[in-house]
Design an enzyme around this catalytic site. Structure first.
Site, short mmCIF file in Angstrom:
data_model
loop_
_atom_site.label_atom_id
_atom_site.label_comp_id
_atom_site.label_asym_id
_atom_site.label_seq_id
_atom_site.Cartn_x
_atom_site.Cartn_y
_atom_site.Cartn_z
N LYS A 152 -34.73 32.36 39.50
CA LYS A 152 -33.53 32.99 38.95
C LYS A 152 -32.36 32.02 38.74
O LYS A 152 -32.32 31.32 37.73
CB LYS A 152 -33.13 34.18 39.82
CG LYS A 152 -34.13 35.33 39.73
CD LYS A 152 -33.63 36.54 40.44
CE LYS A 152 -34.59 37.71 40.38
NZ LYS A 152 -34.56 38.45 39.12
N TYR A 170 -40.74 47.12 31.99
CA TYR A 170 -41.07 48.49 32.43
C TYR A 170 -40.84 49.51 31.31
O TYR A 170 -40.35 50.60 31.55
CB TYR A 170 -40.26 48.86 33.68
CG TYR A 170 -40.71 48.09 34.91
CD1 TYR A 170 -41.66 48.64 35.77
CD2 TYR A 170 -40.25 46.82 35.17
CE1 TYR A 170 -42.11 47.93 36.87
CE2 TYR A 170 -40.70 46.09 36.26
CZ TYR A 170 -41.63 46.66 37.11
OH TYR A 170 -42.08 45.95 38.19
N ASP A 189 -38.80 34.68 50.51
CA ASP A 189 -38.63 34.78 49.06
C ASP A 189 -37.13 34.83 48.80
O ASP A 189 -36.49 35.86 48.95
CB ASP A 189 -39.34 36.03 48.55
CG ASP A 189 -39.15 36.25 47.06
OD1 ASP A 189 -38.30 35.57 46.46
OD2 ASP A 189 -39.83 37.14 46.51
N1 PLP Z 1 -38.91 37.77 44.11
C1 PLP Z 1 -37.73 38.39 44.11
C2 PLP Z 1 -37.00 38.55 45.42
C3 PLP Z 1 -37.18 38.88 42.93
O1 PLP Z 1 -35.99 39.51 42.96
C4 PLP Z 1 -37.89 38.67 41.72
C5 PLP Z 1 -37.36 39.20 40.45
O2 PLP Z 1 -36.56 40.09 40.40
C6 PLP Z 1 -39.12 38.02 41.76
C7 PLP Z 1 -39.60 37.57 42.97
C8 PLP Z 1 -39.91 37.78 40.51
O3 PLP Z 1 -39.31 36.83 39.71
P1 PLP Z 1 -39.62 36.75 38.13
O4 PLP Z 1 -39.07 38.00 37.53
O5 PLP Z 1 -38.94 35.49 37.68
O6 PLP Z 1 -41.11 36.68 38.00
#
Ligand code: PLP
Length: 421
Positions: A271, A13, A242
């Site tokens: 993560k 960002y 997610d």
């Molecule tokens: N989903 C959630 C809940 C997240 O917190 C994040 C990243 O912060 C993502 C998806 C995206 O993951 P990435 O940054 O590895 O693409």
């Protein structure tokens, strides 16, 4: 180095060229980042961020280092089309043992956003395969964050995300109101009504269970997960959790879904999957979803990244999961929760603070104004702590291995940042 960085290297960002000098990290070990040059009198910083939820065991961990070293000597990568390897199979089978049943099939990709793309593709393809191609929209609640690629962006919070910039370009999805912290039957009814009303066009409901992370660091009652499960079953809609941020213990249970006592049809992990060592994510689904796709006109899941199931990442992910399960991670996260509650309590008395909340290994101080990032970061660094505030939030999610004294210092860093910001 920072001049070259600002001139040539994009940051998350960030503008180009960069406007501020980032701190240069020379090395990291345990719960500390070591800077190449002192900043505001500090050469070492306690890490309050776990590198965005990932480094749950801390840095430079001997067991994880050994997993990478051992694997790199055997093979660092090999294509996954037509070939397989032990680290990938071991990782998939280990994940299946710990996620809620009946998630049984695993698609390994390279980042959280891609895992969400794959989840959406699975759901849309499922309905296409079973003869209902008109079911291709998604429903979520406001305040969410699912990543920065196209489908994830379309289900990020429409106000806090990039929707205004991309309106007319992003697919238009359906948004419920943001989930209240406590259970509220009228909100549950709002969810049920919206899902039922859009059942014919909905492929899936996608949410972050229990904790909404980068969309606002908000927590909600796990009872809503059960409401979603029942409403999706009644309406014939798939449910996607997610758990990229919440997975692997951060909210106090191994997966946040457990708190609602429900299993989604599709789950995304990322993560902390590799303990923060390498980029890898996973999309898991139930046999029903996999079999549905396999019955279709195109009976395959049409996705296959070059670095799919990278052996180095898979090997370190296996080691990270073993390490987590071999330790008293529940005790560690409970210890973080107690330490954060104690250490952040006085933030509630500070002028300009709207709310203080803690869940598992997550501590949040919400201001009543947008945080002054520069001033807040500098105050934390002066206190010897690395934080990355955003919007109106100063927050922490330390590595699980952080001891009580270090945690108390991290909390002092949060208080300093909240005062300055
Ligand atoms: N989903 C959630 C809940 C997240 O917190 C994040 C990243 O912060 C993502 C998806 C995206 O993951 P990435 O940054 O590895 O693409």
């Amino acid at each position: 180095m920072t001049a070259l960085d600002r001139a040539h290297v994009w940051h998350p960002y960030g503008p180009m060229p960069g406007l501020v000098d980032p701190l240069v990290v020379e090395s990291a070990a345990g719960v500390r980042l070591r800077l190449a040059e002192p900043a505001h009198g500090r050469r070492e910083l306690l890490d309050g961020m776990s590198s965005w939820w990932a480094a749950i065991h801390g840095y430079n961990h001997p067991v994880l280092n050994e997993a990478v070293r051992g694997q790199v000597d055997r093979m660092s990568h090999v294509m996954f089309g037509g070939l397989t390897h032990e680290p990938a199979v071991r990782l998939a089978t280990s994940l299946i043992e710990v996620v809620p049943e009946p998630l049984r099939h695993v698609f390994l990709s390279d980042s959280g956003s891609v895992a969400v793309e794959v989840a959406v593709k699975m759901c849309l393809q499922y309905w296409r395969s079973v003869g209902r191609p008109q079911k291709r929209r998604l429903l979520t609640w406001r305040g969410g964050y699912h990543g920065d690629t196209w489908q994830p962006m379309a289900v990020c919070d429409p106000d806090g995300g990039m929707h205004q910039l991309w309106s007319g370009v992003l697919p238009e999805q359906i948004f419920a109101a943001a989930p209240p912290a406590e259970y509220d039957e009228s909100y549950a009814e709002h969810l049920r009504e919206l899902i039922a009303r859009h059942a014919d066009e909905l492929a899936a409901v996608i949410v972050e269970p229990v904790v909404q992370g980068a969309g606002g660091m908000r927590f909600h009652s796990p009872r809503y997960l059960r409401v979603l499960r029942e409403a999706c079953d009644d309406a014939g809609v798939l449910l996607v959790f997610d758990e990229i941020a919440t997975g692997f213990g951060r909210s106090g249970t191994l997966f946040a879904a457990e708190q609602g006592g429900v299993c989604p049809d599709v789950m995304c992990l990322g993560k902390a999957l590799t303990g923060g060592y390498l980029s890898m994510a996973a999309t898991l689904c139930t046999p029903r979803v996999a079999e549905g796709i396999s019955r279709g006109e195109v009976p395959v899941l049409a996705h296959g990244p070059t670095f799919m199931a990278n052996p180095l990442a898979a090997a370190v992910a296996c080691a990270s999961l073993d390490l987590l399960l071999s330790r008293d991670w529940r005790g560690e996260v409970a210890g973080l929760e107690a330490g954060l509650r104690e250490g952040l309590a006085e933030a509630a008395e500070l002028p300009g603070v709207k709310d203080v909340r803690v869940l598992g290994g997550i501590g949040v101080v919400q201001l009543d104004h947008p945080v002054d990032m520069g001033a807040a970061t500098e105050a934390a660094v002066r206190a010897g702590v690395w934080l990355r505030p955003f919007r109106d939030l100063v927050y922490v999610m330390p590595p699980y291995v952080m001891g009580a004294e270090d945690l108390a210092q991290v909390c002092r860093g949060v208080l300093a940042a909240a005062r300055a910001g």
